[in-house]
Design a protein around this motif. Structure first.
Motif, PDB file in Angstrom:
ATOM      1  N   SER A  48      33.943  55.151  44.745  1.00  0.00           N
ATOM      2  CA  SER A  48      32.877  56.037  44.254  1.00  0.00           C
ATOM      3  C   SER A  48      31.579  55.258  44.156  1.00  0.00           C
ATOM      4  O   SER A  48      31.564  54.125  43.666  1.00  0.00           O
ATOM      5  CB  SER A  48      33.215  56.565  42.855  1.00  0.00           C
ATOM      6  N   GLU A  49      30.482  55.882  44.605  1.00  0.00           N
ATOM      7  CA  GLU A  49      29.174  55.271  44.407  1.00  0.00           C
ATOM      8  C   GLU A  49      28.841  55.265  42.924  1.00  0.00           C
ATOM      9  O   GLU A  49      29.024  56.265  42.235  1.00  0.00           O
ATOM     10  CB  GLU A  49      28.093  56.064  45.146  1.00  0.00           C
ATOM     11  N   VAL A  50      28.372  54.133  42.437  1.00  0.00           N
ATOM     12  CA  VAL A  50      27.901  53.987  41.064  1.00  0.00           C
ATOM     13  C   VAL A  50      26.545  53.293  41.123  1.00  0.00           C
ATOM     14  O   VAL A  50      26.115  52.855  42.193  1.00  0.00           O
ATOM     15  CB  VAL A  50      28.908  53.197  40.195  1.00  0.00           C
ATOM     16  N   ASP A  51      25.887  53.185  39.984  1.00  0.00           N
ATOM     17  CA  ASP A  51      24.540  52.620  39.954  1.00  0.00           C
ATOM     18  C   ASP A  51      24.430  51.234  40.576  1.00  0.00           C
ATOM     19  O   ASP A  51      23.449  50.921  41.235  1.00  0.00           O
ATOM     20  CB  ASP A  51      24.013  52.559  38.520  1.00  0.00           C
ATOM     21  N   ASP A  52      25.448  50.399  40.390  1.00  0.00           N
ATOM     22  CA  ASP A  52      25.357  49.022  40.858  1.00  0.00           C
ATOM     23  C   ASP A  52      26.204  48.730  42.097  1.00  0.00           C
ATOM     24  O   ASP A  52      26.548  47.600  42.369  1.00  0.00           O
ATOM     25  CB  ASP A  52      25.705  48.052  39.729  1.00  0.00           C
ATOM     26  N   GLY A  53      26.564  49.769  42.863  1.00  0.00           N
ATOM     27  CA  GLY A  53      27.307  49.569  44.098  1.00  0.00           C
ATOM     28  C   GLY A  53      28.363  50.622  44.313  1.00  0.00           C
ATOM     29  O   GLY A  53      28.143  51.811  44.084  1.00  0.00           O
ATOM     30  N   VAL A  54      29.533  50.190  44.738  1.00  0.00           N
ATOM     31  CA  VAL A  54      30.669  51.077  44.964  1.00  0.00           C
ATOM     32  C   VAL A  54      31.832  50.574  44.110  1.00  0.00           C
ATOM     33  O   VAL A  54      32.179  49.391  44.155  1.00  0.00           O
ATOM     34  CB  VAL A  54      31.065  51.122  46.453  1.00  0.00           C
ATOM     35  N   LYS A  55      32.422  51.489  43.351  1.00  0.00           N
ATOM     36  CA  LYS A  55      33.544  51.156  42.482  1.00  0.00           C
ATOM     37  C   LYS A  55      34.844  51.555  43.163  1.00  0.00           C
ATOM     38  O   LYS A  55      34.968  52.646  43.697  1.00  0.00           O
ATOM     39  CB  LYS A  55      33.434  51.887  41.148  1.00  0.00           C
ATOM     40  N   LEU A  56      35.819  50.646  43.126  1.00  0.00           N
ATOM     41  CA  LEU A  56      37.161  50.899  43.633  1.00  0.00           C
ATOM     42  C   LEU A  56      38.118  51.010  42.462  1.00  0.00           C
ATOM     43  O   LEU A  56      38.122  50.150  41.576  1.00  0.00           O
ATOM     44  CB  LEU A  56      37.625  49.756  44.538  1.00  0.00           C
ATOM     45  N   THR A  57      38.930  52.062  42.463  1.00  0.00           N
ATOM     46  CA  THR A  57      40.042  52.189  41.535  1.00  0.00           C
ATOM     47  C   THR A  57      41.306  52.278  42.382  1.00  0.00           C
ATOM     48  O   THR A  57      41.464  53.209  43.165  1.00  0.00           O
ATOM     49  CB  THR A  57      39.897  53.435  40.639  1.00  0.00           C
ATOM     50  N   LEU A  58      42.176  51.290  42.230  1.00  0.00           N
ATOM     51  CA  LEU A  58      43.392  51.173  43.024  1.00  0.00           C
ATOM     52  C   LEU A  58      44.598  51.327  42.107  1.00  0.00           C
ATOM     53  O   LEU A  58      44.669  50.664  41.071  1.00  0.00           O
ATOM     54  CB  LEU A  58      43.410  49.802  43.705  1.00  0.00           C
ATOM     55  N   GLU A  59      45.516  52.205  42.472  1.00  0.00           N
ATOM     56  CA  GLU A  59      46.753  52.405  41.721  1.00  0.00           C
ATOM     57  C   GLU A  59      47.931  52.229  42.657  1.00  0.00           C
ATOM     58  O   GLU A  59      47.951  52.793  43.753  1.00  0.00           O
ATOM     59  CB  GLU A  59      46.782  53.803  41.098  1.00  0.00           C
ATOM     60  N   VAL A  60      48.912  51.435  42.205  1.00  0.00           N
ATOM     61  CA  VAL A  60      50.088  51.129  43.019  1.00  0.00           C
ATOM     62  C   VAL A  60      51.335  51.438  42.219  1.00  0.00           C
ATOM     63  O   VAL A  60      51.373  51.242  41.000  1.00  0.00           O
ATOM     64  CB  VAL A  60      50.062  49.639  43.442  1.00  0.00           C
ATOM     65  N   GLN A  61      52.373  51.913  42.902  1.00  0.00           N
ATOM     66  CA  GLN A  61      53.682  52.128  42.281  1.00  0.00           C
ATOM     67  C   GLN A  61      54.768  51.752  43.280  1.00  0.00           C
ATOM     68  O   GLN A  61      54.531  51.650  44.463  1.00  0.00           O
ATOM     69  CB  GLN A  61      53.869  53.565  41.781  1.00  0.00           C
ATOM     70  N   GLY A  62      55.974  51.524  42.743  1.00  0.00           N
ATOM     71  CA  GLY A  62      57.122  51.211  43.587  1.00  0.00           C
ATOM     72  C   GLY A  62      57.130  49.800  44.140  1.00  0.00           C
ATOM     73  O   GLY A  62      57.844  49.522  45.097  1.00  0.00           O
ATOM     74  N   SER A  63      56.360  48.914  43.543  1.00  0.00           N
ATOM     75  CA  SER A  63      56.285  47.550  44.053  1.00  0.00           C
ATOM     76  C   SER A  63      57.084  46.595  43.176  1.00  0.00           C
ATOM     77  O   SER A  63      57.537  46.951  42.094  1.00  0.00           O
ATOM     78  CB  SER A  63      54.823  47.100  44.110  1.00  0.00           C
ATOM     79  N   THR A  64      57.227  45.385  43.650  1.00  0.00           N
ATOM     80  CA  THR A  64      57.916  44.359  42.869  1.00  0.00           C
ATOM     81  C   THR A  64      56.950  43.786  41.837  1.00  0.00           C
ATOM     82  O   THR A  64      55.749  43.668  42.096  1.00  0.00           O
ATOM     83  CB  THR A  64      58.426  43.233  43.788  1.00  0.00           C
ATOM     84  N   PRO A  65      57.451  43.437  40.639  1.00  0.00           N
ATOM     85  CA  PRO A  65      56.584  42.885  39.592  1.00  0.00           C
ATOM     86  C   PRO A  65      55.908  41.581  40.022  1.00  0.00           C
ATOM     87  O   PRO A  65      56.459  40.829  40.834  1.00  0.00           O
ATOM     88  CB  PRO A  65      57.548  42.637  38.427  1.00  0.00           C
ATOM     89  N   GLY A  66      54.736  41.340  39.468  1.00  0.00           N
ATOM     90  CA  GLY A  66      53.992  40.110  39.736  1.00  0.00           C
ATOM     91  C   GLY A  66      52.655  40.403  40.384  1.00  0.00           C
ATOM     92  O   GLY A  66      52.221  41.559  40.489  1.00  0.00           O
ATOM     93  N   LEU A  67      52.012  39.352  40.828  1.00  0.00           N
ATOM     94  CA  LEU A  67      50.713  39.476  41.486  1.00  0.00           C
ATOM     95  C   LEU A  67      50.900  39.705  42.979  1.00  0.00           C
ATOM     96  O   LEU A  67      51.745  39.066  43.614  1.00  0.00           O
ATOM     97  CB  LEU A  67      49.888  38.209  41.266  1.00  0.00           C
ATOM     98  N   HIS A  68      50.093  40.621  43.509  1.00  0.00           N
ATOM     99  CA  HIS A  68      50.105  40.931  44.941  1.00  0.00           C
ATOM    100  C   HIS A  68      48.666  40.950  45.449  1.00  0.00           C
ATOM    101  O   HIS A  68      47.799  41.586  44.839  1.00  0.00           O
ATOM    102  CB  HIS A  68      50.740  42.300  45.193  1.00  0.00           C
ATOM    103  N   GLY A  69      48.443  40.263  46.567  1.00  0.00           N
ATOM    104  CA  GLY A  69      47.130  40.283  47.180  1.00  0.00           C
ATOM    105  C   GLY A  69      46.768  41.687  47.633  1.00  0.00           C
ATOM    106  O   GLY A  69      47.616  42.439  48.107  1.00  0.00           O
ATOM    107  N   ALA A  70      45.498  42.035  47.460  1.00  0.00           N
ATOM    108  CA  ALA A  70      44.978  43.332  47.900  1.00  0.00           C
ATOM    109  C   ALA A  70      43.715  43.063  48.710  1.00  0.00           C
ATOM    110  O   ALA A  70      42.859  42.275  48.288  1.00  0.00           O
ATOM    111  CB  ALA A  70      44.676  44.220  46.699  1.00  0.00           C
ATOM    112  N   HIS A  71      43.634  43.689  49.868  1.00  0.00           N
ATOM    113  CA  HIS A  71      42.504  43.452  50.759  1.00  0.00           C
ATOM    114  C   HIS A  71      42.132  44.727  51.501  1.00  0.00           C
ATOM    115  O   HIS A  71      42.975  45.583  51.720  1.00  0.00           O
ATOM    116  CB  HIS A  71      42.840  42.385  51.806  1.00  0.00           C
ATOM    117  N   ILE A  72      40.885  44.776  51.917  1.00  0.00           N
ATOM    118  CA  ILE A  72      40.459  45.790  52.880  1.00  0.00           C
ATOM    119  C   ILE A  72      40.514  45.109  54.245  1.00  0.00           C
ATOM    120  O   ILE A  72      40.025  43.989  54.416  1.00  0.00           O
ATOM    121  CB  ILE A  72      39.046  46.312  52.575  1.00  0.00           C
ATOM    122  N   HIS A  73      41.148  45.788  55.201  1.00  0.00           N
ATOM    123  CA  HIS A  73      41.268  45.263  56.554  1.00  0.00           C
ATOM    124  C   HIS A  73      40.324  46.019  57.477  1.00  0.00           C
ATOM    125  O   HIS A  73      39.894  47.133  57.180  1.00  0.00           O
ATOM    126  CB  HIS A  73      42.724  45.342  57.026  1.00  0.00           C
TER     127      HIS A  73
END
Length: 173
Positions: A48-73
């Motif tokens: 979503s466009e916001v005053d200071d740029g573009v805001k990303l809200t990412l929601e994930v389910q069904g994954s394994t616990p822990g940290l996972h890299g997230a990227h735009i390709h």
């Protein structure tokens, strides 16, 4: 009489323009993440466009616990079973990898923390991102990827984050 008609017309046009701007003309984009590489990871992303740029809200389910890299390709194509069709990280300005570095590339999102219930959220804003303007900084037509492992935030070009567990094409909303 002519002048009052002209003034009235201008006031009406200004009121209409104000009403349209008050309705919210900000741009939005979304992606629905589907499982890849034999995982059960799914999710959604909203830009979503916001005053200071573009805001990303990412929601994930069904994954394994822990940290996972997230990227735009770079390529909005998730057709391959391993999401390799999405190409490399989105890096139109040829910067190094690593969100900890203020000079990182545009596809870097860092890591998303997945809880024991398999769910996680990530929210961030980037001033360089655009929505729907057709520029090299436009998120539309790219893919968002959730990786199998944690992004080490330093290894070039991709953070050593492992396989691609989920992929979604970013489209205008």
């Amino acid at each position: 009489m002519k002048n009052s008609f002209a003034i009235s017309s201008r006031i009406t046009l200004l009121a209409a323009a104000f009403a349209l701007s008050a309705c919210g003309t900000s741009k939005h984009a979304i992606a629905t993440l589907e499982s890849r590489s034999g995982s059960s990871t799914t999710g959604s992303a909203e830009f979503s466009e916001v005053d200071d740029g573009v805001k990303l809200t990412l929601e994930v389910q069904g994954s394994t616990p822990g940290l996972h890299g997230a990227h735009i390709h770079e390529t909005g194509d998730c057709s391959a079973a391993d999401a390799s069709s999405a190409g490399a990280h989105w890096n139109p300005t040829s910067k190094d990898h690593g969100p900890a570095d203020p000079n990182h590339h545009l596809g870097d999102l860092g890591n998303i923390q997945i809880n024991d219930d398999g769910k996680g959220t990530l929210s961030l804003t980037k001033s360089a991102w655009k929505i729907g303007d057709g520029s090299a900084e436009d998120v539309i037509g790219r893919a968002i990827i959730i990786h199998a492992s944690e992004d080490d935030l330093v290894s070039n070009p991709a953070g050593n984050a492992g396989g691609r567990f989920a992929c979604g094409v970013i489209v205008a909303k």
